[in-house]
Design an enzyme around this catalytic site. Structure first.
Site, PDB file in Angstrom:
ATOM      1  N   GLY A   1       0.834  -1.218   0.000  1.00 46.08           N
ATOM      2  CA  GLY A   1       0.000   0.000   0.000  1.00 46.08           C
ATOM      3  C   GLY A   1       0.860   1.255   0.000  1.00 46.08           C
ATOM      4  O   GLY A   1       2.088   1.172   0.077  1.00 46.08           O
ATOM      5  N   LEU A   2       0.205   2.432  -0.078  1.00 47.17           N
ATOM      6  CA  LEU A   2       0.961   3.702  -0.103  1.00 47.17           C
ATOM      7  C   LEU A   2       1.804   3.841   1.165  1.00 47.17           C
ATOM      8  O   LEU A   2       2.999   4.163   1.111  1.00 47.17           O
ATOM      9  CB  LEU A   2      -0.013   4.886  -0.208  1.00 47.17           C
ATOM     10  CG  LEU A   2      -0.596   5.225  -1.575  1.00 47.17           C
ATOM     11  CD1 LEU A   2      -1.445   6.488  -1.493  1.00 47.17           C
ATOM     12  CD2 LEU A   2       0.489   5.395  -2.631  1.00 47.17           C
TER      13      LEU A   2
ATOM     14  N   ARG B   1      -3.879 -12.221  -2.612  1.00 48.85           N
ATOM     15  CA  ARG B   1      -3.643 -12.129  -4.076  1.00 48.85           C
ATOM     16  C   ARG B   1      -2.241 -11.597  -4.389  1.00 48.85           C
ATOM     17  O   ARG B   1      -1.730 -11.756  -5.493  1.00 48.85           O
ATOM     18  CB  ARG B   1      -4.714 -11.258  -4.739  1.00 48.85           C
ATOM     19  CG  ARG B   1      -4.654  -9.793  -4.437  1.00 48.85           C
ATOM     20  CD  ARG B   1      -5.663  -8.999  -5.310  1.00 48.85           C
ATOM     21  NE  ARG B   1      -5.553  -7.578  -5.013  1.00 48.85           N
ATOM     22  CZ  ARG B   1      -6.122  -6.990  -3.974  1.00 48.85           C
ATOM     23  NH1 ARG B   1      -6.858  -7.723  -3.136  1.00 48.85           N
ATOM     24  NH2 ARG B   1      -5.970  -5.697  -3.735  1.00 48.85           N
ATOM     25  N   SER B   2      -1.575 -10.976  -3.380  1.00 47.35           N
ATOM     26  CA  SER B   2      -0.216 -10.438  -3.633  1.00 47.35           C
ATOM     27  C   SER B   2       0.877 -11.409  -3.198  1.00 47.35           C
ATOM     28  O   SER B   2       2.055 -11.169  -3.444  1.00 47.35           O
ATOM     29  CB  SER B   2      -0.036  -9.118  -2.872  1.00 47.35           C
ATOM     30  OG  SER B   2      -1.026  -8.207  -3.222  1.00 47.35           O
TER      31      SER B   2
ATOM     32  N   ARG C   1      -5.928   2.605  18.890  1.00 46.98           N
ATOM     33  CA  ARG C   1      -5.509   3.916  19.401  1.00 46.98           C
ATOM     34  C   ARG C   1      -6.206   4.317  20.703  1.00 46.98           C
ATOM     35  O   ARG C   1      -5.562   4.866  21.595  1.00 46.98           O
ATOM     36  CB  ARG C   1      -5.765   5.004  18.354  1.00 46.98           C
ATOM     37  CG  ARG C   1      -4.815   4.920  17.170  1.00 46.98           C
ATOM     38  CD  ARG C   1      -5.161   5.941  16.112  1.00 46.98           C
ATOM     39  NE  ARG C   1      -4.340   5.757  14.923  1.00 46.98           N
ATOM     40  CZ  ARG C   1      -4.692   6.180  13.722  1.00 46.98           C
ATOM     41  NH1 ARG C   1      -5.874   6.790  13.550  1.00 46.98           N
ATOM     42  NH2 ARG C   1      -3.920   5.995  12.666  1.00 46.98           N
TER      43      ARG C   1
ATOM     44  N   CYS D   1      -2.436  10.629  11.110  1.00 45.70           N
ATOM     45  CA  CYS D   1      -1.489  11.596  10.520  1.00 45.70           C
ATOM     46  C   CYS D   1      -1.826  13.028  10.906  1.00 45.70           C
ATOM     47  O   CYS D   1      -0.938  13.799  11.314  1.00 45.70           O
ATOM     48  CB  CYS D   1      -1.453  11.449   9.009  1.00 45.70           C
ATOM     49  SG  CYS D   1      -3.031  11.128   8.247  1.00 45.70           S
TER      50      CYS D   1
ATOM     51  N   GLN E   1      -6.305  18.120   3.764  1.00 43.02           N
ATOM     52  CA  GLN E   1      -5.571  16.864   3.745  1.00 43.02           C
ATOM     53  C   GLN E   1      -5.353  16.310   2.345  1.00 43.02           C
ATOM     54  O   GLN E   1      -6.287  16.217   1.541  1.00 43.02           O
ATOM     55  CB  GLN E   1      -6.267  15.838   4.657  1.00 43.02           C
ATOM     56  CG  GLN E   1      -6.254  16.287   6.105  1.00 43.02           C
ATOM     57  CD  GLN E   1      -6.881  15.325   7.094  1.00 43.02           C
ATOM     58  OE1 GLN E   1      -7.578  15.736   8.010  1.00 43.02           O
ATOM     59  NE2 GLN E   1      -6.642  14.022   6.943  1.00 43.02           N
TER      60      GLN E   1
ATOM     61  N   PRO F   1     -13.875   5.070  -8.965  1.00 40.98           N
ATOM     62  CA  PRO F   1     -13.800   6.231  -8.042  1.00 40.98           C
ATOM     63  C   PRO F   1     -13.813   5.815  -6.566  1.00 40.98           C
ATOM     64  O   PRO F   1     -14.522   4.913  -6.169  1.00 40.98           O
ATOM     65  CB  PRO F   1     -15.034   7.046  -8.401  1.00 40.98           C
ATOM     66  CG  PRO F   1     -15.943   6.127  -9.117  1.00 40.98           C
ATOM     67  CD  PRO F   1     -15.093   5.079  -9.775  1.00 40.98           C
TER      68      PRO F   1
ATOM     69  N   LYS G   1     -11.108  11.662  15.697  1.00 38.27           N
ATOM     70  CA  LYS G   1      -9.766  11.140  15.999  1.00 38.27           C
ATOM     71  C   LYS G   1      -8.879  12.263  16.532  1.00 38.27           C
ATOM     72  O   LYS G   1      -8.144  12.103  17.499  1.00 38.27           O
ATOM     73  CB  LYS G   1      -9.117  10.563  14.728  1.00 38.27           C
ATOM     74  CG  LYS G   1      -9.666   9.230  14.269  1.00 38.27           C
ATOM     75  CD  LYS G   1      -9.031   8.823  12.933  1.00 38.27           C
ATOM     76  CE  LYS G   1      -9.671   7.581  12.342  1.00 38.27           C
ATOM     77  NZ  LYS G   1      -9.120   7.258  10.989  1.00 38.27           N
TER      78      LYS G   1
ATOM     79  N   HIS H   1      -0.333  17.054   4.386  1.00 43.71           N
ATOM     80  CA  HIS H   1      -1.521  17.665   4.998  1.00 43.71           C
ATOM     81  C   HIS H   1      -1.150  19.048   5.531  1.00 43.71           C
ATOM     82  O   HIS H   1      -0.043  19.247   6.053  1.00 43.71           O
ATOM     83  CB  HIS H   1      -2.000  16.825   6.191  1.00 43.71           C
ATOM     84  CG  HIS H   1      -2.610  15.495   5.855  1.00 43.71           C
ATOM     85  ND1 HIS H   1      -2.925  15.086   4.576  1.00 43.71           N
ATOM     86  CD2 HIS H   1      -2.956  14.469   6.667  1.00 43.71           C
ATOM     87  CE1 HIS H   1      -3.448  13.873   4.614  1.00 43.71           C
ATOM     88  NE2 HIS H   1      -3.482  13.456   5.877  1.00 43.71           N
TER      89      HIS H   1
END
Ligand code: 2RA
EC number: 1.2.1.11
Length: 331
Positions: free
Chosen positions: A10-11, A37-38, A97, A126, A153, A178, A206, A235
């Protein structure tokens, strides 16, 4: 040290691998974990190729630490399984958290609270991390009483699908898959995560709850409006903060110059102020546009910018692992 990165494709997971390599974290064996799948897919780390493995295989390998960025559901289910084999989990999701038995850590602020009992450590959101890093020394000296914050953000906070949507819109195409029901590019969306009964989004709540927990001060009052903007790099936050004590603006500047993790970027006569393009790829929390709120005493306005994928996620998580190694709690 055997290190698992859960959500490695992921990012944020990709950024975690980058930061681990950049900071020369003592990885002797990497276990990149991603969805079924990865599994088998190859990723590169420090010039070496590693195959993505399954969660079960990673747990069986008993890594010293597992750094997660794979969503709350997977963290809730899998973090205890890693902890059960002695692995320390540092989780970037919101799953743990607000759990009263789990520490919510920004190393510059509360790493000293960590102990050998902490097998699952939560990485804050973040937008919270950059806010509390910027306020840390000011809070110690003047005591934060109330914060009004509006965020701008980066679309990277949503993930790859939203970035793809924005780029397709920018190219004049209709987004094929999308992430949002509304256009992202040339628009702003006052909607990050889901709406709660009280009309605030989860992202806004949060910031309210995590800020209190990290500062260990339940009396702090915070109200937030979190907004998605078609920006890469980081951000941005417009922060209005009321203190218990009066302050001198020059003292505030000096304190910020000596706040760990902060870079004061503030010379408006030369058009110098924090911007995402200047935060991108760095770990500093940039603070500028300092000015007194002239409508009431003991109140400061500031503008805070940071790379949400780095200090806002990957770097903060790796810094937690680093400090645990230093404290003899890991490795
Ligand atoms: C966002 N802070 O920006 C949230 C999660 N990364 O979407």
């Amino acid at each position: 040290m055997k290190v698992a990165v859960v959500g490695a494709t992921g990012l944020v997971g990709t950024e975690m691998l980058k930061v681990l390599a950049e900071r020369n974290f003592p990885v002797t064996e990497l276990l990149p974990v991603a969805s079924a799948r990865s599994v088998g897919q190859e990723i590169e780390f420090r010039g070496q190729k590693y195959k993505v493995v399954s969660l079960d295989d990673a747990i069986a390998a008993r890594p010293a630490v597992a750094i997660f960025s794979a969503g709350g559901a997977i963290s809730l289910q899998e973090a205890p399984r890693f902890a059960a084999v002695g692995t320390v989990v540092i989780d970037n999701s919101s799953a743990w958290r607000m759990d009263p038995t789990k520490k919510l850590v920004v190393p510059e602020i509360n790493a000293h609270t960590l102990t050998a009992d902490d097998k699952i450590v939560a990485n804050p959101n973040c937008s919270t991390i950059q806010l509390v890093v910027a306020l840390n020394e000011l809070h110690k000296k003047y005591k934060v009483e109330r914060i009004v914050v509006s965020t701008y953000q980066s679309v990277t906070g949503t993930g790859k699908q939203a970035v793809d949507q924005m780029m397709q819109e920018r190219a004049g195409q209709t987004a094929s898959n999308p992430a949002y029901p509304h256009r992202i590019d040339l628009n702003v969306l006052p909607h990050i995560d889901v709406f709660q009964e009280n009309g605030y989004t989860k992202e806004e709540m949060k910031m309210v709850l995590e800020t209190k927990k990290i500062f260990g001060d339940d009396a702090i009052r915070l109200t937030a409006t979190t907004v998605r903007v078609p920006v890469m790099g980081g951000h941005s936050e417009a922060v209005n903060v009321e203190f218990a004590q009066e302050f001198d603006l020059e003292d505030v500047r000096e304190l910020l110059r000596h706040t760990e993790g902060v870079e004061l970027v503030d010379d408006v006569q030369k058009n110098v102020y924090p911007m995402p393009q200047n935060a991108h790829g760095r770990d500093a929390v940039l603070v500028g546009r300092l000015r007194r709120d002239e409508t009431q005493p003991k109140t400061l306005n500031m503008w805070v910018v940071a790379d949400n994928l780095r200090k806002g996620a990957a770097t903060n998580a790796v810094q937690i692992a680093e400090v645990m190694v230093k404290m003899g709690l890991l490795g």
